[in-house]
Design a protein around this motif. Structure first.
Motif, PDB file in Angstrom:
ATOM      1  N   GLN A   1       2.224   1.860  -3.422  1.00 23.35           N
ATOM      2  CA  GLN A   1       1.166   2.380  -4.279  1.00 23.35           C
ATOM      3  C   GLN A   1       0.906   3.856  -3.975  1.00 23.35           C
ATOM      4  O   GLN A   1       0.709   4.673  -4.885  1.00 23.35           O
ATOM      5  CB  GLN A   1      -0.113   1.559  -4.085  1.00 23.35           C
ATOM      6  CG  GLN A   1      -1.268   1.990  -4.976  1.00 23.35           C
ATOM      7  CD  GLN A   1      -0.964   1.831  -6.445  1.00 23.35           C
ATOM      8  OE1 GLN A   1      -0.296   0.868  -6.835  1.00 23.35           O
ATOM      9  NE2 GLN A   1      -1.431   2.759  -7.256  1.00 23.35           N
ATOM     10  N   ALA A   2       0.915   4.203  -2.678  1.00 24.93           N
ATOM     11  CA  ALA A   2       0.724   5.607  -2.292  1.00 24.93           C
ATOM     12  C   ALA A   2       1.867   6.471  -2.816  1.00 24.93           C
ATOM     13  O   ALA A   2       1.650   7.629  -3.214  1.00 24.93           O
ATOM     14  CB  ALA A   2       0.626   5.719  -0.767  1.00 24.93           C
TER      15      ALA A   2
ATOM     16  N   SER B   1       2.535  10.734  -9.244  1.00 24.02           N
ATOM     17  CA  SER B   1       1.668  11.113 -10.362  1.00 24.02           C
ATOM     18  C   SER B   1       0.920  12.415 -10.068  1.00 24.02           C
ATOM     19  O   SER B   1       0.793  13.292 -10.930  1.00 24.02           O
ATOM     20  CB  SER B   1       0.675   9.979 -10.641  1.00 24.02           C
ATOM     21  OG  SER B   1      -0.227  10.344 -11.652  1.00 24.02           O
ATOM     22  N   GLU B   2       0.448  12.555  -8.833  1.00 25.94           N
ATOM     23  CA  GLU B   2      -0.275  13.770  -8.440  1.00 25.94           C
ATOM     24  C   GLU B   2       0.627  15.002  -8.524  1.00 25.94           C
ATOM     25  O   GLU B   2       0.221  16.058  -9.024  1.00 25.94           O
ATOM     26  CB  GLU B   2      -0.815  13.599  -7.020  1.00 25.94           C
ATOM     27  CG  GLU B   2      -1.495  14.838  -6.462  1.00 25.94           C
ATOM     28  CD  GLU B   2      -1.773  14.719  -4.974  1.00 25.94           C
ATOM     29  OE1 GLU B   2      -2.035  15.767  -4.344  1.00 25.94           O
ATOM     30  OE2 GLU B   2      -1.704  13.603  -4.435  1.00 25.94           O
TER      31      GLU B   2
ATOM     32  N   ARG C   1       0.829  -1.214   0.000  1.00 23.65           N
ATOM     33  CA  ARG C   1       0.000   0.000   0.000  1.00 23.65           C
ATOM     34  C   ARG C   1       0.862   1.263   0.000  1.00 23.65           C
ATOM     35  O   ARG C   1       0.531   2.257  -0.662  1.00 23.65           O
ATOM     36  CB  ARG C   1      -0.936  -0.014   1.218  1.00 23.65           C
ATOM     37  CG  ARG C   1      -2.025  -1.077   1.140  1.00 23.65           C
ATOM     38  CD  ARG C   1      -3.131  -0.796   2.153  1.00 23.65           C
ATOM     39  NE  ARG C   1      -2.641  -0.847   3.523  1.00 23.65           N
ATOM     40  CZ  ARG C   1      -2.617  -1.960   4.258  1.00 23.65           C
ATOM     41  NH1 ARG C   1      -3.052  -3.106   3.738  1.00 23.65           N
ATOM     42  NH2 ARG C   1      -2.179  -1.943   5.503  1.00 23.65           N
TER      43      ARG C   1
ATOM     44  N   GLU D   1       3.603   5.972  -5.592  1.00 29.97           N
ATOM     45  CA  GLU D   1       3.380   6.185  -7.021  1.00 29.97           C
ATOM     46  C   GLU D   1       2.236   7.163  -7.256  1.00 29.97           C
ATOM     47  O   GLU D   1       2.287   7.985  -8.172  1.00 29.97           O
ATOM     48  CB  GLU D   1       3.093   4.845  -7.708  1.00 29.97           C
ATOM     49  CG  GLU D   1       4.273   3.897  -7.723  1.00 29.97           C
ATOM     50  CD  GLU D   1       5.502   4.533  -8.364  1.00 29.97           C
ATOM     51  OE1 GLU D   1       5.348   5.197  -9.404  1.00 29.97           O
ATOM     52  OE2 GLU D   1       6.610   4.366  -7.807  1.00 29.97           O
ATOM     53  N   THR D   2       1.184   7.065  -6.420  1.00 30.65           N
ATOM     54  CA  THR D   2       0.060   7.998  -6.549  1.00 30.65           C
ATOM     55  C   THR D   2       0.519   9.428  -6.283  1.00 30.65           C
ATOM     56  O   THR D   2       0.144  10.366  -7.008  1.00 30.65           O
ATOM     57  CB  THR D   2      -1.065   7.614  -5.565  1.00 30.65           C
ATOM     58  OG1 THR D   2      -1.479   6.270  -5.830  1.00 30.65           O
ATOM     59  CG2 THR D   2      -2.244   8.548  -5.703  1.00 30.65           C
TER      60      THR D   2
END
Length: 875
Positions: free
Chosen positions: A663-664, A670-671, A660, A666-667
């Motif tokens: 994933q956070a 991207s943001e 998790r 990478e998020t």
């Protein structure tokens, strides 16, 4: 020729007389004599001292290349030599990548990870067994990834430094003089190093210190030590009557076009250590003091950030953590740290030295314990390699985190040595017991020799290999054979021997050993009734079966729990357990100790593997602090506590949480990419409005533009730093957009006014020119500006002054005459410094602009004048 003499011969053409001084300084730091200089120490001198000396003569990249060439020419390059022949092709490829990475980071000797990577490569090249080599290669890849992440984070901070330094240079460039030239040269050097993805930390520190002091100078405009700048002192022509501001008997005139003679050979004549500005703070306004305090706060915050990064390993110590929290509170309250920051640096240095000394003592203790073990080299090679890595880490100034695990590994080896010693003793006891059994069998079977059963048993006793299980089987067979023969002959002696064999065949079981030994003693007493002894032996056998059954059930429960934890089937343990159960059902008692030892060995091996895995997770958790890494650290700590309690932890939650977090990450990446793109588009659309907000947001946008290119390679801490800068930039962009909208609205109004003026152009051309003049002078009207006026021939053309226009004209004339005497170029600007005010004089051909304002507005007005100079010259 000694290595010292060879080094001097190589360095003299490049460093001249400095070559000997640099070598002697290196020997002094290493505390060795010239004749005792060896290759590793020579490599350190070249990479640390010689590299810094060469940077003063060439770019950082060229200096780095020259040092690497010398290392190759002298044969001092670390890591030289072939790869370990026992490695597979894939492992050798990974090792080649690690060596290439070490070469790339070899100049950053103050990074502990570099020493650790060097130690890992050396350990791999010593040819450890495949499993140990795989673990070392995996750790090496992790260390190399951490180094890359650290470099990218440092380059990101260097990008921020460059943007801030260029913004500071823009603010102070109008001052002129050697300091500005020195700052320009430092920024150029930093940019050259940055273009090659190299760090120029020393240059950044010098440039930031210089820029901070110059910004204070500009913000204060009260310099008590004017020798470091080109300053001219004039007497006033006449006293200027004050309305709201006092007079000043002496004025300081600064002409940015007049500079000191340019010195050749790269020396700008600037002494960095002489940069001490004596500011009279009592003469400053509250706003000026506030701005200077902001400069000090920014520099203190950055120095504190640098200290935290350098001494991260000791920040958790109670005394350090308490002081760090206090310093952060001071900064948050807007108070500069002053001497407390230097004291904190000393505290960190002392704490790090103490922790390093403690770690070295633990290392030496473990190395001594390992050296005393009497085990085959292949058994200790893995731990020996890990200790070598620890030593390299300590030599590089780092604090190794695996000492606790290594202590557990050494304890495991000590236990293995003890088990090996006990196994040898047990084997000796088995051989002695077998010899006793042979003697007893020969004595008991002497009347029955020739029978097939007896001869078969005697032949089995002569087998060379013996084990506990085999000895136990032979005793049971002897007991059964003696019982059978006793029924045939009805001999009491045979029955006693059979009972003795039955007791001896029982496995060692806790709680029954005392009864077994007592019965063996009673069997030696001829007076004891045989029936009572037989009944007692039968009862003991039943008790042994119950105890053995419980131990087998406990083993089965442990195996099931272990399978559930590991999520795999342990066939190698379940099969022997099933055999023991079947033997018990048939009435045969087997010793469960070998199965229990096999289970313990499996658990120990899995604990070692899990400990290595937890170390990697712990490193990942530390790198993800601020994004949820703290929760992962807590989970890892819980798993480690379970491991230290002797249990195997379930890592499924750790795996899920780590997934998790990635994933956070990478998020977030991207943001940030999307938000930075939107911000830069908005900034480019609104930056034309100019002003203080545009100047403040520009370095942030430059930083974010560079950060956007590095986002795929940045770690969590750097991403959070980018997010913080982005939030600040978005706040400023909102303010800039409002200013832009207001400016657009004003332009629409002015366009409407221009149309009306155009309709009346033939009737009132003078009014149109006056309108343009009023608009231009109005751009200088702001809070803190007392007066703005345009003078021509001793008359005020536009605006107003709090003193006579004739006095102002005299000052203008003297300015022009003085500039003509000192320089062929006409004067561009003059600043007269009063206790609370500044008077700016701008010659404009036949006219002159005069502005009276608070000192805090000096830098802003100077920048505005430069932007509006063409429009002013057209008046």
């Amino acid at each position: 020729m000694s290595l010292y003499q060879t080094l001097h011969k190589y360095l003299e053409p490049m460093l001249g007389e400095r070559a000997r001084a640099v070598l002697e300084e290196g020997l002094r730091r290493l505390q060795i004599a010239p004749e005792k200089l060896e290759a590793p120490q020579a490599e350190v001198i070249l990479k640390r001292l010689v590299y810094k000396e060469l940077q003063a003569k060439m770019s950082p990249g060229a200096a780095r290349s020259r040092v690497e060439e010398m290392l190759k020419e002298l044969g001092l390059a670390s890591g030289s030599g072939g790869s370990a022949p026992s490695l597979s092709a894939h492992a050798q490829a990974v090792l080649a990548d690690l060596e290439a990475g070490l070469k790339r980071f070899s100049l950053y000797l103050d990074w502990p990870e570099v020493g650790r990577l060097r130690g890992l490569i050396r350990a791999i090249k010593q040819g450890p067994e495949a499993s140990a080599a795989g673990a070392l290669l995996r750790e090496g890849q992790g260390v190399l990834a951490a180094l890359e992440e650290r470099l990218q984070a440092a380059l990101l901070r260097q990008t921020r430094d460059i943007a801030q330094l260029e913004a500071s240079l823009q603010r102070v460039q109008s001052v002129g003089g050697p300091k500005v030239r020195r700052l320009e040269n430092l920024i150029r050097q930093i940019r050259e190093a940055h273009a090659q993805e190299a760090l120029a930390s020393a240059e950044v520190e010098r440039a930031r210190a210089l820029a901070a002091e110059m910004r204070k100078l500009v913000e204060s405009s009260v310099v008590q030590n004017p020798e470091s700048e080109m300053a001219i002192t004039l007497d006033t022509i006449e006293d200027i009557p004050a309305i709201d501001c006092p007079t000043e008997p002496q004025v300081v005139l600064k002409d940015p076009t007049i500079e000191a003679p340019v010195q050749l050979e790269g020396d700008d004549g600037f002494d960095e250590e002489a940069l001490v500005l004596d500011l009279d703070f009592d003469a400053l306004t509250a706003e000026q003091q506030s701005r200077i305090r902001e400069i000090d706060l920014a520099e203190d915050a950055r120095r504190l950030e640098t200290l935290q990064e350098r001494y991260e390993a000791v920040l958790g110590l109670p005394q350090v953590a308490t002081e760090l929290a206090a310093l952060r509170e001071e900064l948050a309250a807007g108070n500069p740290l002053g001497e407390r920051l230097a004291a904190f640096a000393e505290l960190l240095k002392a704490a790090h030295a103490e922790a390093l000394a403690e770690a070295r003592v633990r290392y030496e203790w473990l190395a001594d314990r390992l050296g005393r073990l009497e085990l085959p080299p292949e058994k200790t090679a893995g731990v020996q390699a890990r200790l070598a890595v620890v030593l390299e880490t300590l030599e590089a100034g780092g604090l190794p985190q695996e000492l606790v695990e290594l202590e557990r590994a050494v304890e495991g080896l000590e236990a293995e040595e003890k088990a090996s010693r006990e196994a040898r003793e047990r084997q000796a006891r088995l051989e002695a017991a077998l010899a006793t059994l042979r003697t007893e069998a020969e004595l008991a079977f002497s009347p029955f020799r020739g029978r097939p059963q007896v001869e078969s048993f005697v032949a089995a006793l002569l087998a060379p290999d013996i084990s506990e299980a085999r000895l136990q089987t032979l005793r049971q067979e002897l007991s059964e054979l003696l019982t059978h023969l006793a029924r045939e002959r009805e001999e009491e002696s045979l029955k006693r021997m059979g009972l003795r064999a039955t007791l001896q065949a029982l496995p060692p079981l806790n709680g029954l050993e005392a009864d077994r030994k007592a019965l063996l003693s009673r069997l030696e007493e001829e007076s004891r009734p045989l029936a009572d002894l037989e009944a007692a032996v039968n009862r003991l056998v039943l008790q042994a079966k119950e105890v053995l059954g419980r131990r087998l059930e406990a083993l089965e429960a442990r195996i099931r729990k272990l399978e559930k934890t590991l999520k795999e089937s342990l066939i190698e343990l379940k099969q022997p357990l099933q055999v023991a159960r079947e033997a018990l059902a048939e009435g045969r008692l087997t010793d469960p100790s070998p199965l229990e030892r096999a289970l313990e060995e499996l658990v120990a091996a899995r604990q070692s593997a899990i400990a290595e895995e937890l170390s990697r997770y712990e490193m990942a958790a530390r790198s993800m602090r601020g994004l949820g890494g703290e929760a992962l650290e807590e989970k890892v700590a819980q798993a480690r506590a379970c491991l230290q309690a002797g249990e195997l932890p379930d890592l499924s939650e750790v795996h899920a949480l780590l997934g998790r977090l990635r994933q956070a990450q990478e998020t977030l990446r991207s943001e940030l990419q999307t938000r930075i793109k939107a911000l830069l588009e908005a900034y480019h659309a609104h930056k034309g409005v100019g002003g203080e907000t545009a100047m403040r947001i520009k370095p942030l946008c430059d930083f974010l533009s560079s950060a956007a290119e590095r986002l795929p390679r940045l770690g969590v801490s750097s991403l959070l730093e980018v997010r913080h800068a982005l939030e600040e930039a978005e706040r400023l962009e909102t303010q800039l957009a409002q200013e832009y909208a207001a400016a657009q609205s004003l332009m629409q109004e002015l366009k409407q006014a221009d149309i009306e003026s155009l309709l009346n152009v033939f009737e009132a051309p003078v009014q149109a020119a006056a309108l343009v003049t009023q608009e231009l002078l109005g751009s200088f009207q702001m809070r803190g500006v007392e007066a703005v006026a345009l003078l021509e021939a001793g008359q005020v053309v536009a605006g107003s002054l709090p003193f006579s226009a004739s006095s102002a004209q005299v000052v203008f004339d003297d300015l022009l005459n003085l500039a003509q005497e000192l320089s062929a170029e006409p004067a561009q600007l003059a600043v007269i410094s009063l206790p609370q005010w500044v008077l700016l004089l701008v010659p404009l051909k036949r006219k002159g602009l005069m502005i009276l304002a608070e000192k805090a507005l000096l830098s802003r007005l100077l920048a505005l004048i430069e932007r509006q100079r063409e429009a002013l010259l057209s008046l």
